[in-house]
Design a protein around this motif. Structure first.
Motif, PDB file in Angstrom:
ATOM      1  N   ALA A 173      16.160  22.018 101.975  1.00 26.94           N
ATOM      2  CA  ALA A 173      15.569  22.744 100.853  1.00 26.94           C
ATOM      3  C   ALA A 173      14.148  22.240 100.661  1.00 26.94           C
ATOM      4  O   ALA A 173      13.917  21.032 100.618  1.00 26.94           O
ATOM      5  N   VAL A 174      13.214  23.171 100.576  1.00 28.76           N
ATOM      6  CA  VAL A 174      11.835  22.788 100.287  1.00 28.76           C
ATOM      7  C   VAL A 174      11.651  23.005  98.790  1.00 28.76           C
ATOM      8  O   VAL A 174      11.781  24.119  98.288  1.00 28.76           O
ATOM      9  N   ALA A 175      11.399  21.905  98.093  1.00 31.11           N
ATOM     10  CA  ALA A 175      11.436  21.979  96.634  1.00 31.11           C
ATOM     11  C   ALA A 175      10.201  21.370  96.006  1.00 31.11           C
ATOM     12  O   ALA A 175       9.538  20.514  96.590  1.00 31.11           O
ATOM     13  N   SER A 176       9.912  21.848  94.817  1.00 28.64           N
ATOM     14  CA  SER A 176       8.783  21.308  94.089  1.00 28.64           C
ATOM     15  C   SER A 176       9.078  21.381  92.606  1.00 28.64           C
ATOM     16  O   SER A 176       9.587  22.389  92.129  1.00 28.64           O
ATOM     17  N   PRO A 177       8.799  20.290  91.871  1.00 29.62           N
ATOM     18  CA  PRO A 177       9.103  20.327  90.443  1.00 29.62           C
ATOM     19  C   PRO A 177       8.219  21.273  89.646  1.00 29.62           C
ATOM     20  O   PRO A 177       8.576  21.667  88.550  1.00 29.62           O
ATOM     21  N   LYS A 178       7.076  21.605  90.173  1.00 31.49           N
ATOM     22  CA  LYS A 178       6.269  22.580  89.450  1.00 31.49           C
ATOM     23  C   LYS A 178       5.708  23.599  90.411  1.00 31.49           C
ATOM     24  O   LYS A 178       5.652  23.385  91.618  1.00 31.49           O
ATOM     25  N   GLY A 179       5.297  24.713  89.863  1.00 33.61           N
ATOM     26  CA  GLY A 179       4.775  25.772  90.698  1.00 33.61           C
ATOM     27  C   GLY A 179       3.349  25.493  91.138  1.00 33.61           C
ATOM     28  O   GLY A 179       2.696  24.592  90.634  1.00 33.61           O
ATOM     29  N   GLY A 180       2.892  26.285  92.102  1.00 32.57           N
ATOM     30  CA  GLY A 180       1.504  26.176  92.522  1.00 32.57           C
ATOM     31  C   GLY A 180       1.206  24.999  93.418  1.00 32.57           C
ATOM     32  O   GLY A 180       0.054  24.647  93.631  1.00 32.57           O
ATOM     33  N   THR A 210      12.813  27.330  97.851  1.00 34.89           N
ATOM     34  CA  THR A 210      13.466  27.428  96.545  1.00 34.89           C
ATOM     35  C   THR A 210      12.452  27.824  95.486  1.00 34.89           C
ATOM     36  O   THR A 210      11.249  27.667  95.681  1.00 34.89           O
ATOM     37  N   ALA A 211      12.946  28.298  94.362  1.00 32.65           N
ATOM     38  CA  ALA A 211      12.040  28.599  93.250  1.00 32.65           C
ATOM     39  C   ALA A 211      11.550  27.280  92.683  1.00 32.65           C
ATOM     40  O   ALA A 211      12.298  26.309  92.610  1.00 32.65           O
ATOM     41  N   ALA A 212      10.303  27.224  92.268  1.00 34.34           N
ATOM     42  CA  ALA A 212       9.726  25.977  91.755  1.00 34.34           C
ATOM     43  C   ALA A 212      10.479  25.521  90.510  1.00 34.34           C
ATOM     44  O   ALA A 212      10.999  26.332  89.752  1.00 34.34           O
ATOM     45  N   GLY A 213      10.538  24.221  90.329  1.00 38.26           N
ATOM     46  CA  GLY A 213      11.157  23.702  89.115  1.00 38.26           C
ATOM     47  C   GLY A 213      12.343  22.789  89.385  1.00 38.26           C
ATOM     48  O   GLY A 213      12.589  21.864  88.661  1.00 38.26           O
ATOM     49  N   MET A 214      13.089  23.037  90.443  1.00 42.52           N
ATOM     50  CA  MET A 214      14.212  22.180  90.828  1.00 42.52           C
ATOM     51  C   MET A 214      15.342  22.147  89.803  1.00 42.52           C
ATOM     52  O   MET A 214      16.215  21.286  89.864  1.00 42.52           O
ATOM     53  N   LEU A 215      15.323  23.047  88.846  1.00 39.97           N
ATOM     54  CA  LEU A 215      16.386  23.057  87.840  1.00 39.97           C
ATOM     55  C   LEU A 215      17.165  24.354  87.917  1.00 39.97           C
ATOM     56  O   LEU A 215      16.770  25.279  88.597  1.00 39.97           O
ATOM     57  N   GLN A 259      21.262  24.797  91.988  1.00 41.06           N
ATOM     58  CA  GLN A 259      22.426  25.345  92.677  1.00 41.06           C
ATOM     59  C   GLN A 259      22.154  25.457  94.174  1.00 41.06           C
ATOM     60  O   GLN A 259      23.009  25.172  95.012  1.00 41.06           O
ATOM     61  N   VAL A 260      20.936  25.900  94.511  1.00 40.72           N
ATOM     62  CA  VAL A 260      20.586  26.024  95.928  1.00 40.72           C
ATOM     63  C   VAL A 260      20.535  24.645  96.586  1.00 40.72           C
ATOM     64  O   VAL A 260      21.110  24.425  97.649  1.00 40.72           O
ATOM     65  N   MET A 261      19.868  23.706  95.936  1.00 39.68           N
ATOM     66  CA  MET A 261      19.695  22.376  96.536  1.00 39.68           C
ATOM     67  C   MET A 261      21.017  21.663  96.774  1.00 39.68           C
ATOM     68  O   MET A 261      21.186  20.956  97.753  1.00 39.68           O
ATOM     69  N   SER A 262      21.960  21.882  95.844  1.00 38.20           N
ATOM     70  CA  SER A 262      23.261  21.227  96.005  1.00 38.20           C
ATOM     71  C   SER A 262      23.973  21.696  97.258  1.00 38.20           C
ATOM     72  O   SER A 262      24.870  21.032  97.746  1.00 38.20           O
ATOM     73  N   PHE A 281      10.450  14.920  89.959  1.00 42.09           N
ATOM     74  CA  PHE A 281      11.083  15.115  91.266  1.00 42.09           C
ATOM     75  C   PHE A 281      12.301  14.206  91.385  1.00 42.09           C
ATOM     76  O   PHE A 281      13.391  14.645  91.726  1.00 42.09           O
ATOM     77  N   ASP A 282      12.113  12.925  91.076  1.00 46.29           N
ATOM     78  CA  ASP A 282      13.220  11.980  91.164  1.00 46.29           C
ATOM     79  C   ASP A 282      14.331  12.305  90.190  1.00 46.29           C
ATOM     80  O   ASP A 282      15.508  12.215  90.525  1.00 46.29           O
ATOM     81  N   ARG A 283      13.911  12.659  88.974  1.00 50.65           N
ATOM     82  CA  ARG A 283      14.942  12.927  87.960  1.00 50.65           C
ATOM     83  C   ARG A 283      15.753  14.157  88.316  1.00 50.65           C
ATOM     84  O   ARG A 283      16.972  14.191  88.144  1.00 50.65           O
TER      85      ARG A 283
END
Lengths: 190, 430
Positions: free
Chosen positions: B170-177, B289-294, B299-302, B324-326
């Motif tokens: 999963a390519v993830a980012s806690p915020k957009g942009g 994934t959609a930005a935000g990780m929440l 659900q995707v990351m899991s 990101f860590d949280r």
């Protein structure tokens, strides 16, 4: 081993919901003694501590602010009262294990009911327990300073873990008659 | 063991449910603070009663397996280690006399009891016989099978990806942009050009990947359309001009996320099933994934085996490093952190560099990828043209090379970079 391996994600020091495979810790007499001792130091600065706690909580998770729409002063008093109740309820001699305690004063039942309310009324997710625990430990650290020794921190972490577990069991609560947290808050700090 | 009876009208069930995030030890841990005379029953997945533990004030008063013959510490051991499915907590009526405790609940009792040996205890019936009658003689009415507990708002369960050989990243980012989607796309292209079979999945309802490759008007449907229509989410997969790269877009042309999925995004199990099937035909699956990780992204990351974090080298983004860590810690699933890539680095900018330095020193040593990606107009230009960086006619700053190098680093960390051992010449000098 030449290649860099994928890094395991870091675990938090404490986990609000014990999951299979982790060491499951139970409070012992030493923990309880430490809790009692350090709590005595918190009581005189209770108001400040509550203030710090919520500040820290909302710093960690700003979106939680929306969950506390009522009177924050009353909320802070409730927090301290609940902590006082917890500390008082843990203070008993293991030799007295046969003694009966009424439901409204039973720590497990009260905490489980509190958890049920959190789950049913506020839909609080399990992740939030971790954050609340962080905020609590931070507050104690800040408020007690040197008195918050590593042993004290470990004891409070354990207490929090056990209580968070009991709260999360609250979503399984089936008995409607299970008491909600005590109505007479003032009685508890007597 | 003297059977302790509770009078029905004074005892009551206080909790029951599935042992989702709790195990036997955890339930007993929570009950260690109860001063009530309590019975906890544990059930197997077939609904049969496995055993009962009696507790009061941190003391274990009795432990018994269903069937009646295995008792005390032996029974407790078995209950602590047998995979169990459900539980019920009953507050019993206070007694005048209590049995002598068999143990005090302690960390030691709950954590260090050795696993019971394979041989069944003498004289006892097989503890795991299916459908074992739970009758225990004189106990109160056998408790009914516990009702399925209402689960809290969907919490990701540990899943893991069943096909272990194929990583799902999963390519993830806690915020957009932060350039996550661009990076996911170009990483997938680089991996494919290096000879891997790559499936790129867009789980972001913004559906940006298609936009980035100028494909919105060339695709009929995407994953979310399929899910909303009750169809197969893998069906919309399309081949690309890059050999070995298959794209599974999020949405079809001109469509927004179907209303039903706006309020309830797909559960991690939907993603698990999809990724498992995709993994069967690929060397690596890359998931945007959609930005935000929440929420939906969690659900995707899991459902993924790895998470690759994309963080932006701008000071305003530094708070998101902790996020990101949280967010990762909040996942109960199994994804490993593959690493973190620092994106949009501007060497000419003091602040941007300081973020790079800060990240390098603060993160665990092997977390940050060696490659950082500079901010480059090339990305903007190519995105407008609808092409990945690999298609650039001129790449003066070597961004394409950097992306290929990042792909090589990713492949190395995933362990999918088998190369034929180079034949070693006898001597370096000819």
């Amino acid at each position: 081993m030449a290649k860099a391996r994928a890094t395991k994600r870091s675990r938090k020091e404490y986990d609000a919901a014990p999951s299979a495979g982790n060491t499951v810790e139970v409070l012992d007499e030493r923990d309880k003694a430490l809790i009692k001792k350090t709590w005595k130091l918190v009581v005189p600065i209770g108001e400040t501590a509550a203030e710090l706690f919520y500040k820290r909580l909302f710093t960690l998770e700003p979106r939680y602010r929306t969950l506390f729409t009522g009177d924050m002063e009353a909320q802070k008093r409730k927090l301290i009262t609940m902590l006082a109740f917890i500390v008082k309820s843990l203070d008993w001699d293991p030799k007295e294990w046969k003694l009966d305690v009424d439901e409204a004063s039973d720590l497990f039942l009260v905490i489980m009911a509190l958890g049920r309310r959190h789950s049913e009324l506020y839909a609080v997710p399990d992740e939030s327990y971790r954050t609340v625990g962080e905020a609590l430990l931070w507050t104690l650290d800040y408020g007690l300073g040197e008195a918050f020794t590593p042993e004290a921190k470990a004891a409070w972490t354990k207490v929090y873990t056990v209580l968070a577990g009991a709260m999360q069991l609250g979503r399984f609560a089936s008995d409607v008659g299970t008491p909600l947290p005590p109505k007479n808050w003032d009685e508890l700090t007597a | 063991m003297e059977q302790v009876q509770g009078t029905n009208n004074a005892s009551k069930v206080v909790a029951r449910g599935q042992l989702d995030k709790f195990n036997t030890a955890a339930v007993l841990q929570a009950l260690s603070i109860s001063r009530q005379f309590t019975a906890v029953d544990f059930y197997r997945s077939d609904g049969s009663l496995a055993g009962r533990v009696l507790l009061k004030s941190g003391m274990v008063l009795a432990a018994q397996l269903a069937g009646g013959d295995v008792q005390n510490m032996q029974a407790l051991q078995i209950l602590l280690h047998e995979p169990l499915d459900a539980f019920q907590v009953e507050r019993l009526a206070p007694q005048d006399e209590y049995p002598t405790p068999i143990a005090q609940l302690s960390t030691g009792v709950l954590s260090s009891l050795p696993r019971p040996s394979a041989a069944a205890p003498t004289g006892a019936p097989e503890p795991t016989a299916p459908g074992a009658a739970p009758a225990r003689g004189t106990d109160p009415a056998t408790p009914p099978a516990p009702a399925a507990a209402t689960r809290p708002t969907p919490a990701p369960q540990p899943t893991g990806v069943s096909d272990r050989a194929t990583p799902v990243v999963a390519v993830a980012s806690p915020k957009g942009g932060c350039g996550k989607t661009t990076l996911a796309l170009n990483l997938a292209v680089s991996l494919a050009r290096a000879g891997k079979r790559v499936t790129l999945v867009d789980t972001d309802p913004n559906g940006d990947i298609l936009s980035a490759v100028g494909g919105r008007d060339r695709v009929r449907a995407g994953i979310f359309d399929a899910i909303a229509a009750g169809g197969d989410p893998a069906a919309p997969a399309i081949r690309t001009a890059v050999e070995g790269l298959v794209l599974l877009p999020a949405l079809g042309p001109g469509t927004d996320l179907p209303a039903s999925l706006v309020s309830s995004p797909p559960d991690h199990r939907v993603w698990s099933d999809l990724f498992r099937r995709l993994a069967a035909n690929a060397d690596v699956v890359v998931v945007d994934t959609a930005a935000g990780m929440l929420g939906a992204s969690a659900q995707v990351m899991s459902a993924c085996s790895h998470v690759l974090g994309v963080l932006q080298a701008e000071t305003i983004s530094q708070r998101s490093f902790g996020m990101f860590d949280r967010a990762l810690a909040a996942l109960d699933g199994s994804p490993e952190v593959l690493g973190v890539v620092l994106n949009m680095v501007r060497r000419s900018n003091q602040a941007s560099l300081s973020v790079l330095i800060d990240a390098s020193t603060r993160m665990p040593e092997d977390r940050l990828f060696q490659v950082s990606i500079p901010r480059s107009d090339l990305f903007l230009e190519l995105s407008a043209q609808g092409a990945p960086v690999a298609y650039a006619e001129r790449d003066a700053t070597g961004v394409g090379v950097l992306l290929d190098t990042l792909a090589a680093e990713v492949a190395a960390r995933l362990g999918i970079d088998e190369r034929a051992a180079r034949a070693r010449p006898a001597s370096f000098l000819m």
